[in-house]
Design an enzyme around this catalytic site. Structure first.
Site: not given
Length: 148
Positions: A30-32
């Site tokens: 996640q977190r892209m």
């Protein structure tokens, strides 16, 4: 990439960030990026794997996704490109993105281009050429004492 201090820190509404020319591949969850408040121009990135989501946000961010390639993994529960944390508030849009293998982008908020034009830092290239744009992206191979 976690961009923004916290949901409660409203000074981050002034933040303007461009995330461009990256290859996000296998092993990422996640977190892209993961965005809080502010304006985020996510442009010409190549997403070839994620496990939870690719782009996430909370605290009413404006996310302008343009010319990216989102190739979802084969696993049927890993198709969500966007994760709207706690609500669907904020302005999220996808323009010219290539969305493949069952991936899905959940847009929200303002549809008009004026909401996104204020901080667009660059024109997006066609998503069909993202593979060649990001072909040399990756970890720098610098050695101590050398310049990169």
């Amino acid at each position: 990439m976690l961009l923004g201090h916290s949901d409660a820190y409203t000074e981050d509404v002034k933040m303007q960030v461009t995330v461009a020319f990256n290859h996000f591949g296998e092993g990422l969850v996640q977190r892209m990026p993961r965005c809080r408040h502010g304006y985020f121009h996510v442009v010409n990135n190549d997403y070839t794997h994620w496990e939870m989501y690719a782009i996430g946000g909370s605290a009413n961010p404006t996310i302008n996704s343009q010319g990216n390639r989102f190739l979802a993994p084969d696993y049927r529960f890993h198709k969500e490109v966007t994760k709207h944390q706690d609500s669907t508030e904020g302005n999220w849009r996808s323009v010219g993105d290539l969305i493949l293998n069952g991936a899905f982008f959940t847009a929200s908020g303002a549809k008009e281009s004026s909401s996104y034009a204020k901080a667009s830092s660059m024109a997006a290239r066609p998503s069909s050429i993202v593979g060649s744009i990001t072909a040399s992206s990756g970890v720098l191979t610098c050695r101590k004492g050398s310049s990169c």
